[in-house]
Design a protein around this motif. Structure first.
Motif, PDB file in Angstrom:
ATOM      1  N   GLN A 223      32.809 112.048  84.062  1.00  0.00           N
ATOM      2  CA  GLN A 223      31.924 113.009  84.709  1.00  0.00           C
ATOM      3  C   GLN A 223      31.545 114.089  83.714  1.00  0.00           C
ATOM      4  OE1 GLN A 223      31.321 113.267  88.331  1.00  0.00           O
ATOM      5  NE2 GLN A 223      31.945 111.122  88.351  1.00  0.00           N
ATOM      6  N   LYS A 224      30.251 114.348  83.654  1.00  0.00           N
ATOM      7  CA  LYS A 224      29.775 115.269  82.632  1.00  0.00           C
ATOM      8  C   LYS A 224      30.321 116.686  82.819  1.00  0.00           C
ATOM      9  CE  LYS A 224      25.250 114.859  81.377  1.00  0.00           C
ATOM     10  NZ  LYS A 224      23.835 115.301  81.406  1.00  0.00           N
ATOM     11  N   GLU A 225      30.259 117.163  84.055  1.00  0.00           N
ATOM     12  CA  GLU A 225      30.535 118.594  84.249  1.00  0.00           C
ATOM     13  C   GLU A 225      31.986 118.960  83.916  1.00  0.00           C
ATOM     14  OE1 GLU A 225      30.323 116.617  88.340  1.00  0.00           O
ATOM     15  OE2 GLU A 225      29.352 116.516  86.389  1.00  0.00           O
ATOM     16  N   ALA A 226      32.827 117.973  83.899  1.00  0.00           N
ATOM     17  CA  ALA A 226      34.228 118.300  83.670  1.00  0.00           C
ATOM     18  C   ALA A 226      34.562 118.421  82.187  1.00  0.00           C
ATOM     19  CB  ALA A 226      35.111 117.236  84.313  1.00  0.00           C
ATOM     20  N   VAL A 227      33.568 118.160  81.351  1.00  0.00           N
ATOM     21  CA  VAL A 227      33.855 118.179  79.918  1.00  0.00           C
ATOM     22  C   VAL A 227      34.199 119.580  79.449  1.00  0.00           C
ATOM     23  CG1 VAL A 227      32.906 117.772  77.638  1.00  0.00           C
ATOM     24  CG2 VAL A 227      32.396 116.206  79.501  1.00  0.00           C
ATOM     25  N   TYR A 228      33.433 120.526  79.971  1.00  0.00           N
ATOM     26  CA  TYR A 228      33.644 121.890  79.486  1.00  0.00           C
ATOM     27  C   TYR A 228      34.357 122.749  80.490  1.00  0.00           C
ATOM     28  CZ  TYR A 228      31.029 120.609  75.575  1.00  0.00           C
ATOM     29  OH  TYR A 228      30.651 119.987  74.465  1.00  0.00           O
TER      30      TYR A 228
ATOM     31  N   GLU B 290      37.330 119.543  71.302  1.00  0.00           N
ATOM     32  CA  GLU B 290      37.021 120.636  72.224  1.00  0.00           C
ATOM     33  C   GLU B 290      35.883 121.526  71.720  1.00  0.00           C
ATOM     34  OE1 GLU B 290      40.821 122.460  72.566  1.00  0.00           O
ATOM     35  OE2 GLU B 290      40.897 123.043  70.475  1.00  0.00           O
ATOM     36  N   ASP B 291      35.668 121.581  70.394  1.00  0.00           N
ATOM     37  CA  ASP B 291      34.617 122.472  69.885  1.00  0.00           C
ATOM     38  C   ASP B 291      33.283 121.758  69.642  1.00  0.00           C
ATOM     39  OD1 ASP B 291      35.609 121.005  67.860  1.00  0.00           O
ATOM     40  OD2 ASP B 291      35.977 122.659  66.476  1.00  0.00           O
ATOM     41  N   ALA B 292      33.130 120.551  70.196  1.00  0.00           N
ATOM     42  CA  ALA B 292      31.868 119.830  69.984  1.00  0.00           C
ATOM     43  C   ALA B 292      30.747 120.433  70.812  1.00  0.00           C
ATOM     44  CB  ALA B 292      32.043 118.365  70.364  1.00  0.00           C
ATOM     45  N   PRO B 293      29.505 120.418  70.290  1.00  0.00           N
ATOM     46  CA  PRO B 293      28.377 120.906  71.080  1.00  0.00           C
ATOM     47  C   PRO B 293      28.180 120.031  72.318  1.00  0.00           C
ATOM     48  CG  PRO B 293      27.723 120.456  68.803  1.00  0.00           C
ATOM     49  CD  PRO B 293      29.097 119.942  68.965  1.00  0.00           C
TER      50      PRO B 293
ATOM     51  N   ASP C 144      28.537 115.202  75.617  1.00  0.00           N
ATOM     52  CA  ASP C 144      27.965 114.433  76.714  1.00  0.00           C
ATOM     53  C   ASP C 144      27.869 112.954  76.361  1.00  0.00           C
ATOM     54  OD1 ASP C 144      27.762 116.689  78.116  1.00  0.00           O
ATOM     55  OD2 ASP C 144      25.579 116.895  78.000  1.00  0.00           O
ATOM     56  N   GLU C 145      27.485 112.708  75.117  1.00  0.00           N
ATOM     57  CA  GLU C 145      27.368 111.306  74.719  1.00  0.00           C
ATOM     58  C   GLU C 145      28.718 110.595  74.810  1.00  0.00           C
ATOM     59  OE1 GLU C 145      24.791 109.727  71.904  1.00  0.00           O
ATOM     60  OE2 GLU C 145      26.365 108.691  70.797  1.00  0.00           O
TER      61      GLU C 145
END
Lengths: 467, 400
Positions: free
Chosen positions: B394-399, B377-380, B385-386
């Motif tokens: 889906q990218k946007e749901a990562v954060y 959870e604390d990854a940049p 994204d990678e």
């Protein structure tokens, strides 16, 4: 008593009485085929048992020593007497037991107080069962409780069918050794549907110096039956190393429940290397309650094979490692069938530089459904020098599994000590109380007289531990 | 002595020679060694690679790095090729090499030390703070399809950095790779280290990384294992001085008939240190994974606070997860514990999601993702994204 070892101070080891060796037949030191033939001959064994012993001996020579766990490098197999027979024949009543043996038992505080309560007492003094006293009603129910030697003579069919099936003679080096030279122990058969309400108890002792004790226990609980077997050990103090290597096999057939309780309090120079294993068939339950307080090195991992649906295994393990001791204990459960469950609870205490290790295994075979397992290990370290290790192995090859494992290591908390001291206990009493509380979940599982004895032993171990 | 090592310091030449000897005399690990008992070495053709002599040093070719911006200035960060760092005896190089040699206990590590130095050396001077995420990529391309790469990361007192190391690229060879990253975190230094793997699935990888953490320093390590035919990844954090901290986390998602083995070690040598290990994995098809975690507490390490957690999610029958969380505790003034669970996707959660209109497949993916993302959870954003794109999330749901 004028034997030098009776000069031992009582504080050093409460049960450290040692009487002159009265063995009538004793093999020379060391082990070879002749000795195995002599042991077998002494017991008037049939040919098939001698064959079993001989092939076990071959396996013993072939098997390597374990390269893990406790340090066993000081065991010298050539310096051990493998068999001694103390009295001429099986004694049927207490009055016939020789006086010095009786005196030893009296000093440990067994069986007189208990024999009325207990179903039968097979007390082992050196490798023969000294006497058996099985209550009449149990005999009438068809329950067999005797030495394995008697079983070989009187119940050869049962012995042939089950002996060495749970723990094959090739299983490991010490199981092979036991299979080759076994002597004494217990044989229990409970017929279908019979509930043995009172615990069956055998008290084992080592007496002759340097004498390895290789008892062999086989418990067969037929369909729907129940039995609680209690084994306890205390041993006199020796100056040289002694080896205890038992094999315990349990077979719980459909719907049966077997509980096996041990409190091991061997003296501080005994190597205690025991193989204990149970097969639980459909809807059967096997419970091991295993307390390890004594010995120099213990390696013991009671295990349960859950072979058929609905089987349940439970292992409760207590270890107390004091100065110079290494308790390498734990438990293993193999989930071989669907809908099986297991619980392992381990509590260990280390003090004065003692090493206690939990070593356990949970294995789930491929594709087995609805498996539940829970392992909890708690360790208490009483001082800075002591060591606690945890090595749990979990091998899960199925998806439908709920497997949980937790372990923690801690010391006696200052808060608890402070509270108890504020209530008027001194530090030593308070620490003993906390330790007893720590072990309480397991002590509760023991029969009353064992719980009392365990509490006494813990208090004894805790004396002078807080300074 | 090989003339090609001319100009290299004496300690290095001696150590390299010893490592080469050790490699020859150390037998292959076998099932009797605990750290190798479950390692499926049969998947690899080791004889071919490891009976050959170490390569001759040739530092002009086959550098394993894509991205290199060496800086000469001592006041700022310095990035160099490892052979230059060794030859120039840059700060921390000897210390890390010697420690790694002393700690080595297997043929693979000795071989890595016997090979010519290849890899990068990253140096952060005193109180230097790298404001951007540092990115390094190891190509891992070797002559015979196998590579030996050693990366050194040295943080001087009070230095701080976030480092992303990507191992392998899309065009890396599917060979047998042997690598390690060694860390030296001096007093009050702080490093957040993110590692992803991009090697082709047919690759085999040995990774024996190790970190030395000094007083008040902190290492945060986040590793995402690749999906390889064979992967054995070790991470050892040594809390050498008081109040140092290590937080090791990792995820793995393995399918096919692949083998993945993770080994973490939290070694507490000094008082009042804190360490955590938290590894989660998802297994599919016939994958096999081993997680082996160990917390070691030396008698001097009073006031230790250590925890270790491993959770495995098994998606179907046929895969296998071994979990071996261990404790070796040598003093009583400690708070050490571990937890391990292995199970399947919670049927109640599946039921809820499918009742909301997700297909079974979607629901499983959502739960898998939630399970793994908790560790990272604390990854940049770049790193996250990678990972998301690797698994088609889906990218946007990562954060959040």
């Amino acid at each position: 008593m004028s034997s030098p070892s009776t000069a031992l101070k009582k504080e050093e080891y409460q049960h450290g009485y040692h009487f002159p060796d009265q063995s009538l037949f004793k093999t020379r030191k060391g082990l070879d085929e002749d000795i195995i033939r002599a042991i077998s001959g002494q017991k008037n064994e049939p040919e098939w048992m001698l064959d079993f012993r001989l092939k076990s001996y071959a396996a013993f020579l072939q098997k390597a020593m374990p390269n893990w766990g406790a340090d066993l490098s000081r065991i010298n197999f050539d310096e051990i007497y493998y068999y001694a027979k103390p009295t001429e024949e099986q004694k049927r009543s207490w009055e016939d037991v020789p006086d010095d043996i009786k005196e030893t038992f009296d000093r440990i505080g067994i069986p007189e107080a208990e024999k009325k309560f207990l179903a039968g007492v097979g007390a082992q003094y050196d490798s023969e069962v000294v006497y058996h006293n099985l209550k009449k009603e149990l005999e009438n129910q068809g329950v067999v409780f005797c030495s394995p030697e008697e079983a070989v003579q009187n119940h050869p069919d049962l012995v042939k069918k089950y002996f060495g099936t749970v723990i094959p003679y090739r299983d490991n080096k010490f199981a092979a050794l036991n299979s080759a030279v076994w002597s004494g122990g217990s044989f229990v058969y409970v017929p279908p549907g019979i509930h043995v309400d009172i615990p069956l108890q055998a008290y084992f002792r080592i007496n002759s110096e340097n004498f390895g004790q290789f008892e062999r226990t086989l418990i067969i609980a037929d369909e729907g039956s129940f039995v609680h077997y209690v084994e306890g050990c205390t041993a006199p103090v020796y100056t040289t190393d002694s080896l205890h290597s038992a094999v315990v096999e349990i077979i719980a057939l459909e719907g049966a429940r077997v509980r096996y309780s041990t409190i091991q309090n061997w003296s501080g120079d005994v190597y205690n290397l025991v193989t204990k294993r149970a097969f639980a068939y459909k809807n059967a339950t096997v419970e091991w309650v295993d307390g390890n307080l004594g010995s120099k090195r213990t390696m013991k991992y009671p295990s349960v094979f859950l072979k058929e649906e609905g089987a349940h295994g439970e292992i409760l393990s207590i270890a107390f490692a004091g100065e110079g001791q290494e308790q390498d204990t734990g438990g293993k459960v193999f989930h071989i069938a669907d809908n099986t469950s297991s619980v392992i609870t381990s509590k260990s205490i280390s003090k004065n530089g003692g090493i206690s290790s939990y070593r356990g295994m949970i294995k789930v075979h491929p594709g087995k459904k609805n498996i539940r397992s829970r392992v909890v290990c708690d360790a208490l370290l009483l001082d800075e020098e002591s060591v606690s290790n945890t090595y749990p192995y979990m091998e899960i090859a199925s998806e439908d599994v709920t497997m949980e494992h937790e372990a923690s290591v801690s010391r006696i908390s200052d808060d608890q000590l402070f509270y108890l001291q504020s209530r008027g206990f001194n530090e030593e009493e308070a620490a003993a109380m906390i330790v007893n509380g720590f072990l309480d979940p397991l002590v509760k599982e023991l029969p009353m007289e064992y719980a009392v004895e365990l509490n006494r032993l813990i208090e004894l171990q805790m004396e002078g531990s807080v300074g | 002595m090989n003339n090609n090592y001319e100009g290299f310091p004496l300690w290095y030449r001696e150590l390299q020679k010893k490592a080469a000897e050790k490699q020859k005399e150390t037998p292959w690990p076998d099932a009797r060694q605990e750290a190798w008992r479950r390692t499926d070495l049969k998947r690899l053709d080791l004889e071919k690679v490891y009976t050959a002599d170490p390569a001759r040093p040739d530092f002009e070719r086959n550098q394993p790095m894509n991205t290199m911006t060496p800086a000469e200035d001592d006041k700022t960060m310095r990035l160099a090729f490892l052979h230059d760092a060794v030859r120039g005896d840059y700060p921390g190089v000897e210390e890390l090499y010697r420690d790694y040699f002393e700690a080595a206990d297997n043929r693979f590590t000795y071989r890595l030390l016997a090979e010519p130095p290849r890899g990068f050396y990253l140096y952060l001077p005193r109180n230097y703070t790298a404001s951007d995420l540092l990115f390094l990529e190891d190509k891992l391309n070797g002559e015979r399809g196998e590579t030996f790469t050693l990366n050194l990361v040295v943080l001087e007192e009070g230095a701080r950095a976030d480092l992303w190391e990507r191992i392998g690229t899309e065009d890396s060879q599917a060979g047998l790779h042997n690598r390690a990253t060694l860390f030296l975190l001096k007093r009050d230094a702080s490093l957040s280290y993110f590692r992803t793997q991009n090697l082709p699935g047919e690759s085999g990888l040995f990774d024996f990384s190790r970190a030395l953490i000094r007083e008040g320093a902190e290492l945060k390590s986040r590793q995402a294992e690749g999906e390889l035919r064979f992967n054995k990844s070790h991470m050892t954090a040594v809390m050498e001085e008081p109040q140092s901290r290590a937080d090791l986390r990792g995820i793995y998602r393995i399918g096919g008939a692949r083998f993945n083995e993770i080994f973490t070690e939290q070694i507490h040598l000094a008082p009042r240190c804190t360490s955590r290990s938290f590894y989660r994995g998802v297994l599919e098809e016939e994958a096999r994974t081993v997680y082996n975690g160990m917390i070691r507490v030396a008698p001097e390490a009073t006031g230790t606070d250590a925890y270790l957690k491993n959770n495995n999610l098994l998606m179907n029958d046929g895969c296998r997860a071994d979990s071996i969380p261990g404790l070796k505790i040598g003093t009583n003034d400690v708070k050490c514990s571990h937890g391990s669970t292995t199970g399947k996707v919670d049927p109640r959660q599946m039921f809820y999601l499918t009742s909301r209109g997700f297909s079974t497949k979607e629901a499983r993916e959502i739960l898998t993702r939630a399970f793994l993302e908790e560790v990272w959870e604390d990854a940049p954003a770049l790193v996250a994204d990678e990972l998301s794109s690797r698994w088609g999330w889906q990218k946007e749901a990562v954060y959040v």
